[in-house]
Every structure is written in structure tokens, then in C-alpha cells.
Write a protein that holds these residues in place. Sequence first.
Motif, PDB file in Angstrom:
ATOM      1  N   GLU A 108       1.082 -38.077  15.147  1.00 49.03           N
ATOM      2  CA  GLU A 108       0.049 -38.463  16.072  1.00 49.03           C
ATOM      3  C   GLU A 108      -0.280 -37.448  17.165  1.00 49.03           C
ATOM      4  N   LEU A 109      -1.646 -37.238  17.586  1.00 48.15           N
ATOM      5  CA  LEU A 109      -1.783 -35.995  18.342  1.00 48.15           C
ATOM      6  C   LEU A 109      -0.900 -36.082  19.346  1.00 48.15           C
ATOM      7  N   LYS A 110      -0.927 -37.425  20.042  1.00 46.38           N
ATOM      8  CA  LYS A 110       0.087 -37.472  21.300  1.00 46.38           C
ATOM      9  C   LYS A 110       1.327 -36.967  21.187  1.00 46.38           C
ATOM     10  N   SER A 143      -5.615 -41.157  20.503  1.00 45.48           N
ATOM     11  CA  SER A 143      -4.610 -40.886  19.826  1.00 45.48           C
ATOM     12  C   SER A 143      -4.480 -41.289  18.433  1.00 45.48           C
ATOM     13  N   ALA A 201      -4.171 -37.958  26.777  1.00 45.25           N
ATOM     14  CA  ALA A 201      -4.775 -38.505  25.474  1.00 45.25           C
ATOM     15  C   ALA A 201      -5.727 -39.685  25.843  1.00 45.25           C
TER      16      ALA A 201
END
Length: 387
Positions: free
Chosen positions: A272-274, A296, A290
Motif C-alpha cells: 500500500e502507498l501509505k 491509499s 494519505a
Amino acid sequence: MVIIGAGAAGLMCAITAAERGRRVRVLDHANKAGKKILMSGGGRCNFTNMYTEPANFLSRNPHFCKSALARYTQWDFIGLVAKHQVPYHEKKLGQLFCDNKSSDILNMLLSECDSAGVEILLETSISEIARNDGGYQLQTSAGPMHCQSLVIASGGLSIPTLGATGFGYQVARQFGHEVLPTRAGLVPFTITDQLKELCTELSGTSVDCRVSCNGQVFRENLLFTHRGLSGPAMLQISSYWQPGDTLEIDLLPDHDAGEWLAQQQRERPNSELKTLLAELFTKKLAGLLADLWFVSKPMKQYTPGELAAIATQLSCWRLTPSGTEGYRTAEVTLGGVSTDEVSSKTLESQRSPGLYFIGEVLDVTGHLGGFNFQWAWASGYAAGQYA
Ligand code: FDA
């Protein structure tokens, strides 16, 4: 010779003049000399910067500071510090701090004043200054005084509780000088819009960034506070910021945000981007950013357009502070006595012979990092040679 203001510039001027054999009296309304020196650098006084150069100063006339800075350099002050065996270290970016306490610097200056025979009168206020044939006549709470040369070293408006007043500007106007509008510099920003909650939640969190505004760029730390944004990056850029201006903050100063996101998508498609951002920032900051800017999800689910928008947010966060904390917490005052009618060599008024302006009262303001003290030492020394 009378010097008004027993701060950094006034004390340096007093030492230099007294060593030339001048009879020097320093007046200050405070109960202690050099209060700002004591408070400075978080109690360790960032007394100069090894990389001082004229480009580190703001002034309507950027050439004005050159002469004094060239004649009393950072190396001269470092020499004085070494002579007094004051231990110091470079913290970062050429910034020299005392190992122990700021009082080492103040005590060094006071001991130099003492050896040179400087008289310091504290808790003394000045009610009137008049020019007469042989110099200046002062009415003070310690009685009337006459002097050949009068040096105004009363500083700017920042931190009134430390004794700051607009006295020097009043004297300048009295003798026909232009005083440029003043404003707080090296000061935290306040945020009152929807970002206020983010700042409050992140209060105490610090992040490396590149901030720009009005053509100036600084790479330093940003610190979130209960009231808004502080830390060296914000303090530096505040001196270039005008109300209504937008700041551009690059939160990934070591990366090309677009390339970094593309690489993450390739190499870690299921993360996940977060989670990935939490490796660069704190987990809390990554989570809140986020929530603020994107949904996210695993990297593989982002479209190129979504990644481009996220890259722009991360590398060019545009925000408009509502204001600054003002003189209450500002380290310096921008503007002040115009340098146009002051000699850059002697710091003497070109309107009123025998009158001198030094230090922060003048329209010369340094960046964060020991430059303001270096200006105080250099301008104090220059005037001390001639006054
Ligand atoms: P300064 O303000 O030092 O001295 C002026 C003197 O005049 C004071 O003693 C005041 O009491 C007196 N005075 C004022 N009005 C008067 C009146 N009406 N009658 C009689 N006396 C009067 N810079 C840096 O290079 N490194 C650092 O680490 C820091 N840190 C820092 C921390 C904090 C909290 C502040 C507020 C500022 C700094 N600075 C700094 C900036 C630095 O302190 C400042 O630029 C210099 O002290 C300016 O020196 P001056 O001598 O011009 O004024």
C-alpha cells in the motif's frame, strides 16, 4: 562616546572603540546586558557561520553589508572565541554553537569590555536626544549626558519581552532618516484553515523538505506545531514570504516523486502507498497525508494519472499560511533604518555627523544560522573603528 543598546552589536562596538582609546559608555534600559545572546541558539548561541557571505543577508541594498562583513569576518570572531578558550562546535551547515552555554559568549564580551574600560549603565532609559555643536546631548534616567559620537545599537522589534523597542527607528526619524517598513522575520507560520487540524495532530513531527517562495529555496527541516509550521525551513522562508503568498513544499527532496512512485509500483506492486510512505516519513505523517490527498491502496491499483497527481502533491505541496506568529517569537526584524543615508564603511549617518547605526536596527537581516550575530559583530566593529 555613548552607545545605546548593550546587545551584540553595541558590546562589540564598545570593545573596538575603547581599545582605540575612546571613552565609552553603553546605556541599556534592560536589567542585564545581552539578553538575546543568552536566549540565542536554544541557549547555546549560534555565534557565527563559517560560510558567511553577503548573499546570506536581506536588505533593500544588498551591497551595503559587504564592506563591514569583509573587514570583520567570521574568522575574526572565531579568533576571539578561541582567545577566550570558549569551547564550540559546528552543528551543521557551518553553524558554530557553544559546547556549553550562550553565557560563554556574553561573558567573553563583558570581559573584553571590562579590560578595555567600557562603562555599562543598565536600567537606564533615554528620554531625549538633541544635537549640539560638539555632538549630542542626552536626557537619561541617570542624568544628562553629552557625547561626541552616539551609536544606536538598540536592535529591532522582535521579542518585546527581551527589551526590544522601536527606539532606534524613532531616533533615525528624528534625524531625518528613512525607516523602511518592518516585519517579523525567521518566524513560524500560523495556519488557520482546514490544515490546522493536520498541524495540530502532527505537532512535534519534523520532516526534511525543500521549500520555495518568491524565488528563494531552502532545504531544511519542517516542524509541525499546534499553531502551524515551524522548523528551520519555515523560519528561513518566512523572511521572503509576504501575506497571501503560497509556499511550495517538496516532501521528497531526495527523489523525483514521479520516478519514485513508478519504481515502487514496479518493484512492490502489492504494497500500500501509505506503507511505502511510512518508510520515508513517520507512520502518522504518511497516514494523515494519505487521508488528505489520496485513497491509499496497493500500488498496482493506481493508474498513471493518479500516480502523477500524487507525485505533484508530494513534490509540490502548495499551501498558504494565514500569517506568522509575529514579533512575539520572531528571531529578527526585517526592514528598519534605510541603509541609503548611512555609510557602509563607517556606519555613520550621512544626515547627522557623529550619529551611527549598527546591528539589527538597520535594514540588514541575515538568514538563520549565525548570520545575524555575524552582522552585529561586523557592523559593531566597523562603527567602533570610526565613532
Ligand atoms: P539586540 O537586540 O541584541 O540588542 C539591543 C539592545 O538594545 C538590547 O539590550 C535592548 O535592551 C536595548 N534597547 C532596546 N531599546 C532600548 C531603549 N529604548 N533604551 C535603551 N536600550 C534599549 N542570531 C544568530 O546569529 N544566532 C542565533 O543563534 C540567534 N538566536 C536567536 C534567538 C532568539 C530567541 C532571538 C530573538 C534572536 C536570535 N538571533 C540569533 C538574532 C540575534 O539575537 C539578533 O540579530 C542580534 O541580537 C541583534 O543584535 P543587536 O545588538 O543589533 O540587537
